[in-house]
Design an enzyme around this catalytic site. Sequence first.
Site, PDB file in Angstrom:
ATOM      1  CB  THR A 173      -0.837  -0.054   1.293  1.00 52.91           C
ATOM      2  OG1 THR A 173      -1.800  -1.074   1.151  1.00 52.91           O
ATOM      3  CG2 THR A 173      -1.496   1.241   1.662  1.00 52.91           C
ATOM      4  CB  VAL A 202     -13.966  -1.947   2.400  1.00 49.39           C
ATOM      5  CG1 VAL A 202     -13.338  -0.598   2.722  1.00 49.39           C
ATOM      6  CG2 VAL A 202     -14.880  -1.832   1.186  1.00 49.39           C
ATOM      7  CG  ASP A 204      -6.004  -0.520   7.004  1.00 49.02           C
ATOM      8  OD1 ASP A 204      -5.957  -1.158   5.928  1.00 49.02           O
ATOM      9  OD2 ASP A 204      -4.987  -0.062   7.557  1.00 49.02           O
TER      10      ASP A 204
HETATM   11  N1  ASP Z   1      -3.785  -2.156   4.751  1.00 48.84           N
HETATM   12  C1  ASP Z   1      -4.115  -2.570   3.409  1.00 48.84           C
HETATM   13  C2  ASP Z   1      -5.415  -3.309   3.426  1.00 48.84           C
HETATM   14  O1  ASP Z   1      -5.646  -4.083   4.327  1.00 48.84           O
HETATM   15  C3  ASP Z   1      -3.077  -3.434   2.790  1.00 48.84           C
HETATM   16  C4  ASP Z   1      -1.656  -2.932   2.871  1.00 48.84           C
HETATM   17  O2  ASP Z   1      -1.310  -2.105   3.672  1.00 48.84           O
HETATM   18  O3  ASP Z   1      -0.830  -3.395   2.066  1.00 48.84           O
HETATM   19  O4  ASP Z   1      -6.179  -3.158   2.503  1.00 48.84           O
END
Ligand code: ASP
Length: 311
Positions: A173, A202, A204
């Site tokens: 992300t 969905v 965080d």
């Molecule tokens: N936090 C993000 C999610 O759970 C994934 C990530 O940080 O790579 O959608």
Amino acid sequence: MKHPTLVIHGGAIFAPSDYEASRYAEYKSFLQKALDTGYTILNKGGPALDAVEQAIWILEECGMFDAGRGAVYTYDGKQELDASIMDGSNLKAGAVAGVRTIKRPISAARSVMEHTWHVLLMGQGAEAFAKEQALEIVDPSYFHNSREWGRYVKLKAEADQKKQKKESRNHSTVGAVALDNHGNLAAGTSTGGLDLKLYGRVGDAPIIGAGTYANNQTCALSMTGEGEYFIRTSAAYQVHARMTFAGQSLAEASQNVLDEIKQMGGIGGMIGITSDGTVAMPYTSIDMFCGYKNSDSEEVRLFPKPSDSSQ
Ligand code: ASP
């Protein structure tokens, strides 16, 4: 006048094998470009929100991270994007979730904040709104990424063989937090979510108080990792709350929240900046792509390079 600072991340790193040694120079150059672009805005006296939006846009567009054109695939083989942004000066926030045709999810999140009285728009509604706002709309194939598709095919085959749909790996992300010279903070996060996420999932990233939070009284934060844990712990708001009500520093509060998540079985990381310019970039994953820049110093942190890397 405050000391403008930009902090970015390119995601928590779960599995070293997900990163191609031959592309380290590219990861580094896009992180550097995002930092330089956002910092230039701040250095000219521009708002923290602009710096966050522009830095994230570069990371969405480059196709190297799990956001925009680098997004991972859902179990059904689609790319569904989530993004959010928050203005620490007035606690306004905007977000989109599960969108497939908005070229710049982070800009759509900002439009939700600035042009509606809502915080979060999802799916086709968010896409109709973006069109109405004259934001750029693309065919879902615009985001297709053969590298991520290759990973998807492999991960799905493994998951199907195990007859198990849950696969909690993720793949970087992106996020940014900034302090501008007026003392305002902003935060934003953008993602394709987790590998093989189920229909409609969905994470965080678009949930204010979980993946993103900014408040001029304390700090601005962007999270990365297994989103379900960050939602269940109200991770970003909890860092702010620990600073406000328990008098903790950003370093203590952010580490405490990551420790709590780890105890529950989740891993990840976060970037944060306080209203006096203190930066934190803690993680419990094996590493995290991240960096910061201000007038005194800068750093771009990559996953420890394999010995054959030219970095
Ligand atoms: N936090 C993000 C999610 O759970 C994934 C990530 O940080 O790579 O959608």
